[in-house]
Enzyme design. Structure first.
Site, PDB file in Angstrom:
ATOM      1  N   GLU A  40      40.333 106.134  22.489  1.00 58.25           N
ATOM      2  CA  GLU A  40      39.132 106.910  22.182  1.00 58.25           C
ATOM      3  C   GLU A  40      39.002 108.175  23.027  1.00 58.25           C
ATOM      4  O   GLU A  40      37.930 108.501  23.558  1.00 58.25           O
ATOM      5  CB  GLU A  40      37.886 106.021  22.291  1.00 58.25           C
ATOM      6  CG  GLU A  40      37.928 104.896  21.250  1.00 58.25           C
ATOM      7  CD  GLU A  40      36.745 103.946  21.286  1.00 58.25           C
ATOM      8  OE1 GLU A  40      35.894 104.100  22.187  1.00 58.25           O
ATOM      9  OE2 GLU A  40      36.679 103.062  20.421  1.00 58.25           O
ATOM     10  N   GLU A  46      41.234  99.556  15.796  1.00 59.52           N
ATOM     11  CA  GLU A  46      40.124  98.778  16.363  1.00 59.52           C
ATOM     12  C   GLU A  46      38.912  98.956  15.469  1.00 59.52           C
ATOM     13  O   GLU A  46      38.529 100.086  15.165  1.00 59.52           O
ATOM     14  CB  GLU A  46      39.814  99.249  17.785  1.00 59.52           C
ATOM     15  CG  GLU A  46      38.698  98.475  18.475  1.00 59.52           C
ATOM     16  CD  GLU A  46      38.382  99.019  19.873  1.00 59.52           C
ATOM     17  OE1 GLU A  46      39.335  99.273  20.632  1.00 59.52           O
ATOM     18  OE2 GLU A  46      37.184  99.210  20.173  1.00 59.52           O
TER      19      GLU A  46
END
Length: 551
Positions: free
Chosen positions: A218, A336
């Protein structure tokens, strides 16, 4: 969920289509005449001429995370002993639930992966664990992966028996090592890969099999916590590829290189793909938390709203378009996906209702050529496939296992047509390791029982024009001798917040020895309608429909 764009598209599809129709009148705009499809108001049409996408054989994937027990959200600490650093690997239940997938693909990573230092054989400093500190990014200090624990994890993943290997592993590497903080909150400078290379080399020397090495978590686009510029990230990916090629030199098959493990940002991802050297990047991974924060009181409303669910299609479509336009060899994974961020919401993301979201995500992503879909998490938080304390399966575990066993790699165009919007979601794949097609139906309505009569056309040509003497495509008519297998999933006592799932009316629970229950279907006369109860999910294996796409 794909849909037929116009009636003009239908004639060329009819040759290898299976119709599952709702009673009523279709209407002339659909392109199907009353004589062809009967008198129906809405229909599910499976086009079997050719697959529209192909997934990995092990499409189902789950994650293991780094969060310590002190990880808390909204006053609730839901992670317990679910971290890679403290998970009870000796639990027979944990072993059994993973074994059932033969094997299960696991992605090891999460927010704290960019704060993990790996112990080395010549480490001069102590390998200290994460410690809570509210002033730190993600509220934890830097932590360490002891080599002894890495040994334990790999020995567990590679347990043998009646399965060749227990789990297929993708490991997320720390991509922040060596970076310098910038005034705008980003980090600059090249990735210091020394520590990561040491772990990779140790892993190879120990003979551990890793399917892929993923760089960062991220840090793409605007990032979460911090971010890295796409130009620099692409250079770092090239370095990771070089390291992997060097350390795995002479290996017939090398691990994949994956990146960036972040939220999809079209411009940032395009820069990454464009500036990474050809063949440096094998997989583009992106994350999905489209339901908002776990504290949101409207999660169930969002899950049951087909318009809201359809909103995520644009991300899959844009990712697919980027890959096609760029010419990259990289494929797309969901690396994810927990639906609701900050650990989800107890009795929503770990309850029956979440299977509506989860299975719809699996079906939708597959139609856009997503190769693998990693659920956050296998265990931990309020969105685990397993209970954090007991490892007993939550409802989504059984949804994932049924998909894994029934849905093959070849994805078929599955369209909803008719005059009125439907709360039925429909996806179809060639059946896994058997003949025919498996259809997934999701009923988001709590009030309507839907009957879908199956109509198998026998005399439609593949082209718009049928030339005299040309062979027509045939599909065998369904008869009483044909059967199909149905798996009806409902919530115990009709409670969407229940953590017990019923399969054909029977509770899915582990036995006294911690074994997974058998997932047995009911056999139905294939000529009879499929009956979908309110708030239910059905997998229907139709072996007598054998289109060219599945041969």
């Amino acid at each position: 969920m794909s849909r037929i764009g116009s009636g003009g598209d239908l004639p060329r599809l009819l040759g290898y289509c299976l119709f599952l129709c709702l009673a009523g009148h279709v209407g002339a705009h659909s392109g199907i005449s009353d004589a062809e499809a009967g008198v129906y108001s809405n229909a599910v049409v499976i086009d079997g001429t050719a697959p529209i996408a192909v997934t990995d054989e092990d499409f189902i994937c789950a994650t293991l995370d780094w969060w310590p027990p002190e990880k808390c959200d909204y006053g609730t600490c839901s992670w317990g002993m679910a971290s890679m650093l403290n998970l009870n690997l000796s639990s027979p239940i944990l072993l059994n639930v993973i074994k059932a997938f033969s094997p299960l693909k696991l992605r090891l990573g999460g927010s704290l992966q960019d704060k993990v230092i790996y112990e080395t054989l010549d480490s001069k400093q102590p390998c200290t664990p994460f410690a809570y500190n509210a002033s730190e990014m993600f509220s934890f200090t830097e932590g360490c992966l002891p080599l002894a624990r890495w040994d334990e994890l790999n020995e567990f993943f590679q347990k043998t028996g009646w399965v060749k290997v227990l789990a297929i592993i993708i490991f997320g590497l720390n991509a922040l090592n060596g970076r310098v903080k910038q005034s705008d909150g980003s980090v600059g400078g090249p990735w210091n890969y020394t520590n990561a290379a040491s772990l990779i080399r140790y892993t190879v020397n120990k003979g551990y099999t890793i399917f892929g090495w993923e760089l960062g978590n991220e840090l793409s686009g605007s990032g979460v916590g911090t971010k890295v510029d796409a130009d620099q990230y692409s250079a770092d990916v090239v370095n990771l590829k070089r390291i992997v090629d060097d350390i795995y030199q002479g290996f017939p098959v090398k691990p994949l290189v994956l990146a960036p493990g972040g939220f999809f940002d079209a411009a940032w991802f395009a820069d990454l793909v464009d500036k990474a050297k050809p063949n440096s990047l094998d997989v583009l991974t992106h994350h999905i938390y489209n339901l908002g924060p776990g504290v949101d009181k409207h999660l169930v409303e969002k899950i049951l709203d087909p318009t809201y669910l359809d909103g995520e299609a644009s991300v899959f479509r844009d990712m697919q378009g980027l890959i096609r336009i760029s010419g990259t060899k990289a494929t797309s994974w969901v690396g994810e996906a927990g639906g609701a961020y900050n650990s989800g919401h107890h009795l929503v993301t770990d309850a029956f209702v979440f299977s509506f979201w989860y299975l719809d995500q699996l079906g939708m992503s597959a139609t856009y050529d997503t190769k693998t879909y990693c659920r956050q998490s296998l265990v931990g938080g309020n969105y685990g496939l397993l209970n954090t304390t007991t490892f007993h399966p939550n409802p989504d575990y059984y949804s994932a296992l049924l998909w894994h066993r029934l849905m093959g790699t070849r994805v078929l165009a599955t369209n909803l047509i008719g005059r009125e919007p439907s709360l039925i979601r429909a996806y179809a794949h060639c059946a896994k390791e058997s003949e025919g097609v498996t259809l997934l139906l999701i009923n988001l309505s709590g009030n309507t029982t839907t009957q879908l009569p199956i109509i198998s056309p026998t005399s439609y040509s593949l082209g718009r024009k049928h030339h005299p003497g040309a062979a027509r495509s045939k599909i065998p008519s369904l008869s009483a001798e044909d059967t199909r297998e149905e798996y009806h999933l409902t919530a115990k006592d009709g409670d969407l917040h229940s953590q017990t799932m019923l399969l054909n009316g029977n509770a899915l629970e582990l036995d006294a020895d911690g074994n997974i229950p058998t997932l047995d279907p009911i056999k139905v006369d294939a000529s009879r309608p499929i009956i979908i109860a309110p708030f239910s999910i059905i997998f229907a294996h139709i072996p007598s429909f054998r289109p060219p796409a599945c041969r």
